[in-house]
Design an enzyme around this catalytic site. Structure first.
Site, PDB file in Angstrom:
ATOM      1  CG  HIS A  53       0.002   0.417   2.568  1.00  0.00           C
ATOM      2  ND1 HIS A  53       0.454  -0.945   2.865  1.00  0.00           N
ATOM      3  CD2 HIS A  53      -0.274   0.793   3.561  1.00  0.00           C
ATOM      4  CE1 HIS A  53       0.600  -0.665   4.097  1.00  0.00           C
ATOM      5  NE2 HIS A  53       0.370   0.719   4.567  1.00  0.00           N
ATOM      6  CG  HIS A  55       0.247   4.637   4.762  1.00  0.00           C
ATOM      7  ND1 HIS A  55      -1.093   3.349   5.914  1.00  0.00           N
ATOM      8  CD2 HIS A  55      -0.497   5.324   4.017  1.00  0.00           C
ATOM      9  CE1 HIS A  55      -1.913   3.575   5.735  1.00  0.00           C
ATOM     10  NE2 HIS A  55      -2.270   5.357   4.625  1.00  0.00           N
ATOM     11  CG  ASP A  57       4.876   2.818   7.456  1.00  0.00           C
ATOM     12  OD1 ASP A  57       3.676   3.289   6.648  1.00  0.00           O
ATOM     13  OD2 ASP A  57       4.535   2.057   8.168  1.00  0.00           O
ATOM     14  CG  HIS A  58       4.335  -0.316   4.161  1.00  0.00           C
ATOM     15  ND1 HIS A  58       4.004  -1.568   4.619  1.00  0.00           N
ATOM     16  CD2 HIS A  58       3.858   0.802   5.817  1.00  0.00           C
ATOM     17  CE1 HIS A  58       3.448  -1.479   5.935  1.00  0.00           C
ATOM     18  NE2 HIS A  58       3.034  -0.309   6.764  1.00  0.00           N
ATOM     19  CG  HIS A 111      -4.034   0.096   6.845  1.00  0.00           C
ATOM     20  ND1 HIS A 111      -3.990   0.835   8.044  1.00  0.00           N
ATOM     21  CD2 HIS A 111      -2.681   0.366   6.531  1.00  0.00           C
ATOM     22  CE1 HIS A 111      -2.836   1.753   7.819  1.00  0.00           C
ATOM     23  NE2 HIS A 111      -2.181   1.286   7.233  1.00  0.00           N
ATOM     24  CG  ASP A 133       1.097  -1.365   7.410  1.00  0.00           C
ATOM     25  OD1 ASP A 133       1.384  -1.715   7.753  1.00  0.00           O
ATOM     26  OD2 ASP A 133       0.600  -0.139   7.956  1.00  0.00           O
ATOM     27  CG  HIS A 171       4.112  -1.739  11.683  1.00  0.00           C
ATOM     28  ND1 HIS A 171       4.835  -0.527  11.783  1.00  0.00           N
ATOM     29  CD2 HIS A 171       3.504  -1.260  10.682  1.00  0.00           C
ATOM     30  CE1 HIS A 171       4.666  -0.209  10.842  1.00  0.00           C
ATOM     31  NE2 HIS A 171       3.774  -0.271   9.683  1.00  0.00           N
TER      32      HIS A 171
HETATM   33 FE    FE Z   1       2.473   0.560   8.232  1.00  0.00          FE
HETATM   34 ZN    ZN Z   2       0.229   1.627   6.570  1.00  0.00          ZN
END
Ligand code: FE
Ligand code: ZN
Length: 260
Positions: A53, A55, A57-58, A111, A133, A171
């Site tokens: 996805h 975001h 942090d990915h 998400h 996530d 995570h």
């Molecule tokens: Fe994340």
């Molecule tokens: Zn995420």
């Protein structure tokens, strides 16, 4: 035989590597640095990037990795992720020839609206799923772009994978998720036992991921919306009996947002 390795990023992210024959595919590289360090040290060559996805942090490491290695980038077709060369939808199957691996795409919105998971039935003898996530150890992602009904449906798609399937989420949230799971199901021996084991693992600096579908079905309240204890906990929050599993899910998701 494809090996699965984990790299740490930021505070609690995992970047997963699928490795065979001197090649690696990387899942959700939020940061390029640990991936570049791994490649340098191992001598392995990058063959593909997989994103679950949009975001940061990915996918934050995508541009830097692509500048160095012009590899195919797979990602959700419903999300705008710069660098994705192979947009995917649920039901698609991808082929990673360098590591001799096929992965099936499962649409898991909730998400984010286009979130996908990568399922490899041939991985690890019993199969493995990379779910970003969506499903976490004893928990699930927050609903940033989707509805409770979408997320509950997405989790149900993961829940029907074979029980020994290993779950590689993005995570390390298992220990705090279990504190909530224990409040939802205080009488659950399975949740109590897992909490003890996870506390030992974390104290020793060990990861709690991968988990398994089996373990999640036993202890993850978000996969247990039909269980009487979880329904009862949701009813006590709502002040009435929830109409269905979606309402139960929505009530405990909302509760978790306020929990700590
Ligand atoms: Fe994340
Ligand atoms: Zn995420």
């Amino acid at each position: 035989m494809t090996e699965i390795l984990g790299l740490h990023a930021f505070d609690d992210n995992y970047i997963w590597l699928l490795r065979a024959g001197g090649y690696v595919a990387v899942v959700d590289p939020g940061d390029a640095a640990p991936v570049l360090a791994y490649l340098e040290k191992s001598g392995d060559r990058l063959c593909a990037i997989l994103a679950t996805h949009h975001h940061g942090d990915h996918v934050g490491g995508l541009a830097e990795l692509l500048a160095r290695f012009p590899v195919p980038v797979f990602g959700p077709g419903l999300e705008n992720i710069p660098g994705v060369s192979h947009p995917l939808a649920g039901g698609d199957r991808i082929e990673l020839p360098e590591i001799a691996l096929q992965l099936d795409i499962i649409a898991v919105p909730g998400h984010t609206r286009g979130h996908i998971a990568y399922y490899g039935p041939s991985l690890n003898d019993h199969g493995a799923v990379f779910c970003g996530d969506t499903l976490f150890g004893a928990g699930c992602g927050r609903l940033f772009e989707g509805t409770p009904a979408q997320m509950q449906d997405s989790l149900a798609k993961l829940a029907v994978l074979p029980a020994p399937t290993l779950v590689y989420c993005a995570h390390e949230y298992t220990q705090s998720n279990l504190r909530f799971a224990l409040v939802v199901e205080p009488g659950s021996i399975a949740v109590q036992r897992r909490s003890e084991n996870v506390a030992k693992d974390r104290a020793a600096g060990r990861p709690t991921i991968p988990t398994s579908i089996h373990s999640e079905l036993e202890t993850n309240p978000f996969l247990r919306c039909e269980a009487p204890a979880v329904r009862a906990a949701a009813a006590s929050r709502l002040g009435r009996v929830p109409a269905d599993a979606v309402e139960t899910f929505a009530a405990i998701r909302e509760w978790k947002n306020r929990f700590q």
